[in-house]
Design a protein around this motif. Structure first.
Motif, PDB file in Angstrom:
ATOM      1  N   LEU A  89      -5.084  13.313  29.811  1.00 51.75           N
ATOM      2  CA  LEU A  89      -6.325  13.916  30.311  1.00 51.75           C
ATOM      3  C   LEU A  89      -6.131  14.553  31.681  1.00 51.75           C
ATOM      4  O   LEU A  89      -6.929  15.405  32.085  1.00 51.75           O
ATOM      5  N   ILE A  92      -5.913  18.210  31.255  1.00 52.30           N
ATOM      6  CA  ILE A  92      -7.092  18.891  30.728  1.00 52.30           C
ATOM      7  C   ILE A  92      -8.009  19.306  31.878  1.00 52.30           C
ATOM      8  O   ILE A  92      -8.367  18.491  32.720  1.00 52.30           O
ATOM      9  N   GLU A  94     -11.452  20.532  31.992  1.00 51.31           N
ATOM     10  CA  GLU A  94     -12.729  20.778  31.316  1.00 51.31           C
ATOM     11  C   GLU A  94     -13.811  19.972  32.007  1.00 51.31           C
ATOM     12  O   GLU A  94     -13.541  18.894  32.546  1.00 51.31           O
ATOM     13  N   LYS A  97     -14.768  15.745  31.440  1.00 52.51           N
ATOM     14  CA  LYS A  97     -13.645  15.364  30.575  1.00 52.51           C
ATOM     15  C   LYS A  97     -13.545  13.854  30.385  1.00 52.51           C
ATOM     16  O   LYS A  97     -12.817  13.386  29.503  1.00 52.51           O
TER      17      LYS A  97
END
Length: 240
Positions: A89, A92, A94, A97
């Motif tokens: 993660l 990532i 986003e 998240k």
């Protein structure tokens, strides 16, 4: 916003952005948040999830469901948090998240396809043993392997300290010590233990496919992309 549930403004905005509650309060006092076209400076004001809430003029929407494929590099763990190692993660970028989770984990020293989502039912179709979702791996072995192993994998392998054989697996020998293996279950360190049962050792392991989703060959290591609608729907068809 979707439903008619009542929430504090700061809580609602924090849920659909990466802003902390303190940052939301600061934004409200700066006049950056509007509800149904009206600037709201009180972060504690009650609003409905069905209200139109904007931040800096942009309407906020609850994210999800979201589906991503990641090309996992070495050294990352498939966990949402870990005190010793970086997690997938961390790769990532986003909003929200922390709501994402990993659908089918890989070991820290295994690379390749990882699926990440916030759709629990979709994830369950991948990870639940009763759905028999196939996963395909490329493996580099310490020793050469001969064709007799193909039949052994097809019959199932007795793993150390296990009470029953593995489910039938498909083994393809690419070269003397390079293979491609497809399994339909997810026992602990299963691929490594299967080869260990044949007195061999996995030096490198790379996941190429999960169900109908194949790792995008144009996706660099450590990068991710959203799944296509076809890829998402294809996993939905995995039910048996």
């Amino acid at each position: 916003m979707a439903n008619n549930k009542t929430l504090r403004l700061d809580k609602l905005v924090s849920q659909v952005t990466d802003l902390s509650r303190a940052e939301v309060k600061r934004a409200a006092r700066q006049g950056r948040i509007s509800v149904n076209g009206e600037v709201i400076s009180d972060p504690a004001q009650k609003v409905l999830e069905s209200d139109t809430v904007t931040l800096d003029g942009d309407a906020l929407h609850e994210p999800g469901p979201r589906y991503f494929m990641l090309n996992k590099p070495l050294g990352y763990v498939c966990a949402t948090k870990d005190g010793e190692h970086p997690t997938v993660l961390d790769l990532i970028d986003e909003p929200n998240k922390q709501k994402l989770h990993i659908a089918g984990r890989l070991d820290i020293d295994t690379t390749g396809l990882v699926l990440i989502t916030d759709d629990g039912q979709w994830s369950h179709r991948i990870t639940s043993p009763r759905h028999h979702c196939e996963k395909t791996y490329y493996a580099l072995l310490a020793e050469g392997i001969d064709d007799s192993a193909i039949e052994k994998f097809a019959k199932g392998i007795w793993l150390n300290n296990e009470k029953k054989r593995t489910k039938p697996a498909k083994l393809e020998i690419l070269y003397r010590n390079e293979v491609r293996i497809t399994i339909s279950e997810g026992r602990y360190h299963q691929v490594k233990r299967m080869f260990a049962a044949l007195d061999n050792r996995v030096l490198e392991l790379h996941r190429e496919r999960v169900g109908d989703i194949v790792l995008d060959e144009d996706l660099p290591e450590g990068e991710y992309r959203a799944l296509t609608s076809e890829e998402i729907a294809g996993m939905g068809a995995q039910e048996s």
